[in-house]
Enzyme design. Structure first.
Site, PDB file in Angstrom:
ATOM      1  N   LYS A 142     -15.765 -78.275  41.327  1.00  0.00           N
ATOM      2  CA  LYS A 142     -16.805 -78.071  40.319  1.00  0.00           C
ATOM      3  C   LYS A 142     -16.871 -79.303  39.425  1.00  0.00           C
ATOM      4  O   LYS A 142     -15.890 -79.686  38.794  1.00  0.00           O
ATOM      5  CB  LYS A 142     -16.524 -76.836  39.475  1.00  0.00           C
ATOM      6  CG  LYS A 142     -17.623 -76.605  38.427  1.00  0.00           C
ATOM      7  CD  LYS A 142     -17.155 -75.716  37.298  1.00  0.00           C
ATOM      8  CE  LYS A 142     -18.137 -75.822  36.142  1.00  0.00           C
ATOM      9  NZ  LYS A 142     -17.636 -75.128  34.935  1.00  0.00           N
ATOM     10  N   GLY A 181     -18.585 -71.344  26.031  1.00  0.00           N
ATOM     11  CA  GLY A 181     -17.734 -70.639  25.081  1.00  0.00           C
ATOM     12  C   GLY A 181     -18.457 -69.997  23.923  1.00  0.00           C
ATOM     13  O   GLY A 181     -17.821 -69.452  23.019  1.00  0.00           O
ATOM     14  N   ALA A 190     -21.527 -70.671  32.007  1.00  0.00           N
ATOM     15  CA  ALA A 190     -21.391 -70.869  30.566  1.00  0.00           C
ATOM     16  C   ALA A 190     -22.323 -69.971  29.764  1.00  0.00           C
ATOM     17  O   ALA A 190     -23.484 -69.779  30.114  1.00  0.00           O
ATOM     18  CB  ALA A 190     -21.627 -72.323  30.173  1.00  0.00           C
ATOM     19  N   GLY A 191     -21.762 -69.444  28.680  1.00  0.00           N
ATOM     20  CA  GLY A 191     -22.542 -68.701  27.700  1.00  0.00           C
ATOM     21  C   GLY A 191     -22.480 -67.194  27.815  1.00  0.00           C
ATOM     22  O   GLY A 191     -22.898 -66.485  26.893  1.00  0.00           O
ATOM     23  N   ASN A 214     -15.364 -67.504  31.695  1.00  0.00           N
ATOM     24  CA  ASN A 214     -13.948 -67.541  31.332  1.00  0.00           C
ATOM     25  C   ASN A 214     -13.704 -66.903  29.972  1.00  0.00           C
ATOM     26  O   ASN A 214     -13.029 -65.896  29.843  1.00  0.00           O
ATOM     27  CB  ASN A 214     -13.443 -68.983  31.353  1.00  0.00           C
ATOM     28  CG  ASN A 214     -11.956 -69.123  31.084  1.00  0.00           C
ATOM     29  OD1 ASN A 214     -11.435 -70.221  31.008  1.00  0.00           O
ATOM     30  ND2 ASN A 214     -11.222 -68.045  30.945  1.00  0.00           N
ATOM     31  N   THR A 215     -14.308 -67.500  28.932  1.00  0.00           N
ATOM     32  CA  THR A 215     -14.016 -67.072  27.562  1.00  0.00           C
ATOM     33  C   THR A 215     -14.332 -65.602  27.332  1.00  0.00           C
ATOM     34  O   THR A 215     -13.607 -64.918  26.602  1.00  0.00           O
ATOM     35  CB  THR A 215     -14.805 -67.935  26.564  1.00  0.00           C
ATOM     36  OG1 THR A 215     -14.569 -69.318  26.849  1.00  0.00           O
ATOM     37  CG2 THR A 215     -14.379 -67.649  25.138  1.00  0.00           C
TER      38      THR A 215
END
Length: 328
Positions: free
Chosen positions: A171, A232, A258-259, A280-281
């Site tokens: 990635k 994040g 993301a997001g 992830n977050t």
């Protein structure tokens, strides 16, 4: 003999082979990659290559940056010739420890996990590594370039990653600044070109721009990964129209990256027709990461089923569910 190892001055008795140096430091040679004076040392030559006075070495490994049961085993997607059942990809960073990381990944049902490449902790090389808890024999490791702000940094990082684990599916993300972590697209394009030429299969984090997405596909990237919102941030999918346009403009898989903040965000991404979601977050920073991981798994599956089913058309007036004929 004076060396610089991971940016630190170190004196050792010489001469030493790379393998002997690693053993002397207390590092398992099988779990790391080594760069000697900016040149990657193949693992097969660790015993033969010697280090000399003044040499600079980088010793890196994978950190937190599966073939789990799912309910949609007949609905697969393909990336670079590899078939996966789970459309949820998860990161391995921000958890309180590796044990929680492993439990969350298992609950998510993910088969692909992203991993960051970082220097080995030379002050305590006996510290546990991610591979001790999340086995690359069970999960597909996806090395990423988190923290890279130039094409050169990203290419160097992934070449080391390939040496450490042998993986060519990667990635790519090249960031523009620390405040937004928005992709630097000129540097991303330059890195993608170099990596593809070097034999990598590149999944690429990019802006929500259909034109840039098509350019990346034409270059040879194997998956396009537009941001839903800032990394994040948990703001959700702020750009559904452009993400849908990207999905319609390219043939390779499109994964929102993301997001995503909660399960409904993941479902929205999948309802747009995306092939998958990387997050992830949202799991790692939840009050209960294990439950949130399962929620994300179910949300991705629900969103996929909703997309496949075809939603009802939107109307600007009411339409009763029950027939009007035969009213009392």
């Amino acid at each position: 003999m004076k060396l610089v190892v991971n940016g630190e001055d170190r004196e050792v008795a010489g001469p030493l082979s790379v393998e002997a140096l690693l053993v002397a430091i207390g590092i398992d040679p099988r779990k790391v990659a080594v760069e000697l004076n900016l040149e990657i040392v193949p693992k097969s030559t660790y015993a033969a290559v010697t280090v000399a006075d003044g040499d600079r070495l980088e010793i890196v490994h994978f950190i937190g940056g599966g073939n789990a049961e799912t309910t949609m085993s007949d609905d697969t997607f393909e990336v670079a010739g590899r078939t996966f059942t789970s459309r949820l990809l998860v990161g391995t960073g921000k958890y309180k420890d590796f044990e929680e990381t492993a439990r969350a990944i298992e609950a998510s049902g993910a088969e692909i996990v992203t991993v960051a490449v970082r220097r080995v902790n030379l002050s305590d090389p006996s510290q546990p590594m991610l591979v001790d808890y999340v086995s690359p024999k069970t999960y597909t490791y996806l090395p990423n370039t988190a923290g890279c702000y130039s094409a050169d940094e990203a290419v160097r990082t992934l070449r080391l990653a390939r040496e450490a684990g042998g993986w060519d599916l990667v990635k790519l993300e090249v960031l523009g600044d620390q405040k937004t972590l928005y992709p630097n697209m000129p540097e991303t394009l330059a890195a993608a070109k170099a990596l593809i030429k070097d034999g990598f299969k590149v999944m690429v984090y990019c802006s929500d721009d259909p034109i840039q997405a098509k350019t990346l596909e034409d270059m040879g990237c194997v998956a396009i990964m537009p941001l839903g919102s800032l990394i994040g941030s948990g703001l959700g999918i702020l750009n559904p129209v452009t993400i849908r346009l990207i999905k319609e403009s390219v043939k390779v898989p499109v994964l929102v990256d993301a997001g995503v903040g909660t399960a409904s965000d993941a479902a929205v991404a999948m309802e747009l027709g995306c092939d998958g979601v990387l997050l992830n977050t949202a799991i790692a920073n939840a009050k209960d990461p294990i439950r949130m991981a399962r929620a994300m798994k179910l949300a991705v599956e629900a969103g996929r089923l909703a997309y496949q089913s075809g939603r009802m058309p939107r109307k600007f007036y009411a339409d009763p569910s029950s027939p009007l004929a035969g009213l009392i």
